[in-house]
Design an enzyme around this catalytic site. Structure first.
Site, PDB file in Angstrom:
ATOM      1  N   GLY A   6       0.848  -1.194   0.000  1.00 16.20           N
ATOM      2  CA  GLY A   6       0.000   0.000   0.000  1.00 16.20           C
ATOM      3  C   GLY A   6       0.878   1.236   0.000  1.00 16.20           C
ATOM      4  O   GLY A   6       0.559   2.274   0.557  1.00 16.20           O
ATOM      5  N   GLY A   9      -0.391   4.757  -1.002  1.00 21.21           N
ATOM      6  CA  GLY A   9      -1.539   5.328  -0.287  1.00 21.21           C
ATOM      7  C   GLY A   9      -1.149   6.504   0.586  1.00 21.21           C
ATOM      8  O   GLY A   9       0.021   6.922   0.617  1.00 21.21           O
ATOM      9  N   GLN A  10      -2.145   7.031   1.331  1.00 30.33           N
ATOM     10  CA  GLN A  10      -1.913   8.241   2.139  1.00 30.33           C
ATOM     11  C   GLN A  10      -0.817   7.997   3.187  1.00 30.33           C
ATOM     12  O   GLN A  10       0.097   8.804   3.329  1.00 30.33           O
ATOM     13  CB  GLN A  10      -3.216   8.647   2.850  1.00 30.33           C
ATOM     14  CG  GLN A  10      -3.080   9.993   3.554  1.00 30.33           C
ATOM     15  CD  GLN A  10      -4.187  10.288   4.561  1.00 30.33           C
ATOM     16  OE1 GLN A  10      -4.884   9.379   5.026  1.00 30.33           O
ATOM     17  NE2 GLN A  10      -4.323  11.545   4.914  1.00 30.33           N
ATOM     18  N   ASP A  32       2.490  -1.932  -4.392  1.00 35.41           N
ATOM     19  CA  ASP A  32       1.093  -1.468  -4.508  1.00 35.41           C
ATOM     20  C   ASP A  32       0.470  -2.108  -5.731  1.00 35.41           C
ATOM     21  O   ASP A  32       1.161  -2.750  -6.518  1.00 35.41           O
ATOM     22  CB  ASP A  32       1.054   0.078  -4.609  1.00 35.41           C
ATOM     23  CG  ASP A  32      -0.243   0.638  -4.022  1.00 35.41           C
ATOM     24  OD1 ASP A  32      -0.180   1.414  -3.052  1.00 35.41           O
ATOM     25  OD2 ASP A  32      -1.327   0.264  -4.531  1.00 35.41           O
ATOM     26  N   ASP A  50      -0.866  -7.601  -5.418  1.00 30.30           N
ATOM     27  CA  ASP A  50      -2.286  -7.595  -5.071  1.00 30.30           C
ATOM     28  C   ASP A  50      -2.389  -8.370  -3.754  1.00 30.30           C
ATOM     29  O   ASP A  50      -1.997  -9.538  -3.694  1.00 30.30           O
ATOM     30  CB  ASP A  50      -3.077  -8.303  -6.195  1.00 30.30           C
ATOM     31  CG  ASP A  50      -4.543  -8.549  -5.789  1.00 30.30           C
ATOM     32  OD1 ASP A  50      -5.312  -9.026  -6.642  1.00 30.30           O
ATOM     33  OD2 ASP A  50      -4.893  -8.266  -4.621  1.00 30.30           O
ATOM     34  N   TYR A 140     -15.681  -0.951   7.226  1.00 34.11           N
ATOM     35  CA  TYR A 140     -14.255  -0.642   7.483  1.00 34.11           C
ATOM     36  C   TYR A 140     -13.935  -0.885   8.959  1.00 34.11           C
ATOM     37  O   TYR A 140     -12.993  -1.594   9.296  1.00 34.11           O
ATOM     38  CB  TYR A 140     -14.005   0.808   7.110  1.00 34.11           C
ATOM     39  CG  TYR A 140     -12.670   1.375   7.500  1.00 34.11           C
ATOM     40  CD1 TYR A 140     -12.563   2.267   8.559  1.00 34.11           C
ATOM     41  CD2 TYR A 140     -11.515   1.044   6.803  1.00 34.11           C
ATOM     42  CE1 TYR A 140     -11.345   2.810   8.911  1.00 34.11           C
ATOM     43  CE2 TYR A 140     -10.286   1.587   7.151  1.00 34.11           C
ATOM     44  CZ  TYR A 140     -10.215   2.482   8.207  1.00 34.11           C
ATOM     45  OH  TYR A 140      -8.997   3.016   8.552  1.00 34.11           O
ATOM     46  N   LYS A 144     -11.505  -3.675  10.715  1.00 30.64           N
ATOM     47  CA  LYS A 144     -10.373  -3.276  11.566  1.00 30.64           C
ATOM     48  C   LYS A 144     -10.504  -3.929  12.957  1.00 30.64           C
ATOM     49  O   LYS A 144      -9.533  -4.369  13.552  1.00 30.64           O
ATOM     50  CB  LYS A 144     -10.296  -1.754  11.687  1.00 30.64           C
ATOM     51  CG  LYS A 144      -9.840  -1.049  10.406  1.00 30.64           C
ATOM     52  CD  LYS A 144      -8.420  -1.445  10.015  1.00 30.64           C
ATOM     53  CE  LYS A 144      -7.930  -0.691   8.793  1.00 30.64           C
ATOM     54  NZ  LYS A 144      -6.579  -1.126   8.365  1.00 30.64           N
TER      55      LYS A 144
HETATM   56  C1  VAH Z   1     -11.264   7.082   7.412  1.00 31.42           C
HETATM   57  N1  VAH Z   1      -9.091   8.179   7.479  1.00 31.42           N
HETATM   58  O1  VAH Z   1     -11.760   8.181   7.452  1.00 31.42           O
HETATM   59  C2  VAH Z   1      -9.795   6.934   7.808  1.00 31.42           C
HETATM   60  C3  VAH Z   1      -9.636   6.724   9.287  1.00 31.42           C
HETATM   61  C4  VAH Z   1     -10.366   7.378  11.566  1.00 31.42           C
HETATM   62  C5  VAH Z   1     -10.648   7.446  10.123  1.00 31.42           C
HETATM   63  O2  VAH Z   1      -9.640   5.381   9.583  1.00 31.42           O
HETATM   64  O3  VAH Z   1     -11.881   6.111   7.085  1.00 31.42           O
END
Ligand code: VAH
Length: 312
Positions: A6, A9-10, A32, A50, A140, A144
Site C-alpha cells: 500500500g 496510499g496516504q 502497490d 495484489d 471498514y 479493523k
Molecule cells: C477514514 N481516514 O476516514 C480513515 C480513518 C479514523 C478514520 O480510519 O476512514
C-alpha cells in the site's frame, strides 16, 4: 529488507519515504496494485502486487528476502460503505494473507494500522479509553476490529511480532487521502488555498480525533523500535494527536487566510463521523512505549500551509 504494502496510499507513501531515509532505498521495497512507473513519487525499488494474490505475495517475500512487512493497503470507511464486499475482502483477507505469510516466512515484525473506526455509537465519546466498547457500524470499522483480534491471535498462537496503532484521521499535504470520512480535514486546506472557500460534508460541530501525518509516521517508527516486552497491547494501541470540529479548523485556517469561507452540506459521512468518539485516550501507548504527540492545531495548520507554499 522491508516490504511496504500500500506504498502509494496516504500513509504508505510517507511511511515508505521515512523508512528509506532511515534504512536506505534498497532496503525498502514499495509495493502497490498500481503498475510500476504509473505511481507518483514512488522511487524504485517498486513491485506491483495484489494483497489477495497470496502466492505472488509469498514469492515476493522469498525473492526479496523480506524480514518485515508494513501492511497498509485497505479500503477506507466512506468507500467501504459503497463497496462493502470489496472492503471486507481487501481488508480482511489481505491481512490474513500477510499474517500467514509472515509466520511461514518467519518474518521478524509486521505493522498493521487499525483505526478509531473500531469504536461505535456506544463507545465513550470523550477520551475514549484503550479498553472500551467496540461496536463498529461501518464495514471498514468491522474489518479493523476483526483484524485486531486476528493480530492478537497470531501473536498468541504463533509468536508473530505484529504491532498495530488505531490511527485517527490523518492530515498531510504530501499524500492525498482516499475514501475516508476524515478526508475533509485535508480537502479543506486545498480548497482554502485554491478558492478560499470550502463546502464541508460534515456538520460544523462534529468533533473527530485527528493527527498530523508527521506524528503518525513517528508513532509507527517508535512503536516498531520499542522492545517487544514493552508492547502490552497486541490488538491495537489507541493513539491521539488532536481533536477538532470543522468550525475549529476553519477558524484556525482563517487566521492565515482571512478571506476563507466555509459552508456545510452534510452527506452520508455525517452518520459515520457521529458513530466515532470525538477524542481518544492514549495513556496506554504513553505508558508502554513513551508515545507523545508533537503537533497541536496551530502547529499543524502552519505546517500544512507552509507545505502548500503559503506564507504563514
Ligand atoms: C477514514 N481516514 O476516514 C480513515 C480513518 C479514523 C478514520 O480510519 O476512514
Amino acid at each position: 529488507k522491508i516490504l511496504v504494502i500500500g506504498a502509494c496510499g496516504q500513509i504508505g507513501s510517507e511511511l515508505t519515504s521515512a523508512l528509506r531515509e532511515r534504512y536506505g532505498n534498497a532496503q525498502v521495497i514499495a509495493g502497490d496494485r498500481l503498475s510500476a512507473g504509473s505511481h507518483a513519487g514512488q522511487a524504485q525499488p517498486y513491485v506491483q502486487l495484489d494483497v489477495l494474490d497470496k502466492a505472488h505475495l509469498s514469492q515476493i517475500v522469498a525473492d526479496e528476502n523480506i524480514t518485515q512487512i508494513y501492511h497498509l493497503a485497505a479500503v477506507l470507511s466512506a468507500t467501504g460503505e459503497k463497496e462493502p464486499q470489496l472492503a471486507w475482502q481487501i481488508n480482511m483477507q489481505g491481512l490474513l494473507n500477510v499474517l500467514d505469510i509472515a509466520v511461514s516466512a518467519g518474518l521478524e515484525k509486521v505493522f498493521w494500522p487499525s483505526s478509531i473506526a473500531v469504536f461505535g455509537p456506544d463507545s465513550p465519546k470523550k477520551n475514549c479509553p484503550q479498553q472500551a466498547v467496540t461496536e463498529p457500524t461501518t464495514v471498514y470499522g468491522i474489518s479493523k476490529c476483526a483484524g485486531e483480534y486476528w493480530c492478537n491471535y497470531y501473536h498468541q498462537k504463533f509468536g508473530l511480532d505484529v504491532r498495530s496503532l488505531r490511527f485517527p484521521g490523518l492530515i498531510s499535504y504530501l499524500a492525498a487521502p482516499g475514501g475516508g470520512t476524515t478526508d475533509y480535514a485535508v480537502d479543506i486546506f486545498h480548497k482554502a488555498v485554491e478558492t478560499a472557500e470550502y463546502e464541508c460534508y460534515l456538520e460544523a460541530d462534529t468533533p473527530l480525533p485527528m493527527m498530523y501525518m508527521h506524528d503518525a509516521i513517528r508513532a509507527t517508527l517508535e512503536l516498531m523500535d520499542a522492545n517487544a516486552e514493552n508492547i502490552g497491547v497486541r490488538t491495537s494501541y489507541n493513539l491521539a494527536g488532536l481533536s477538532f470540529t470543522p468550525a475549529e479548523i476553519a477558524q484556525a485556517i482563517k487566521k492565515h487566510i482571512p478571506g476563507f469561507r466555509i459552508s456545510y452540506a452534510p452527506d452520508f459521512r455525517q452518520q459515520i463521523a457521529e458513530s466515532w468518539p470525538g477524542s481518544i485516550d492514549d495513556s496506554v501507548a504513553r505508558k508502554d512505549w513513551g508515545w507523545k504527540p508533537k503537533f497541536d492545531l496551530e502547529a499543524m495548520v502552519e505546517e500544512m500551509l507552509k507545505g502548500m507554499k503559503i506564507t504563514v
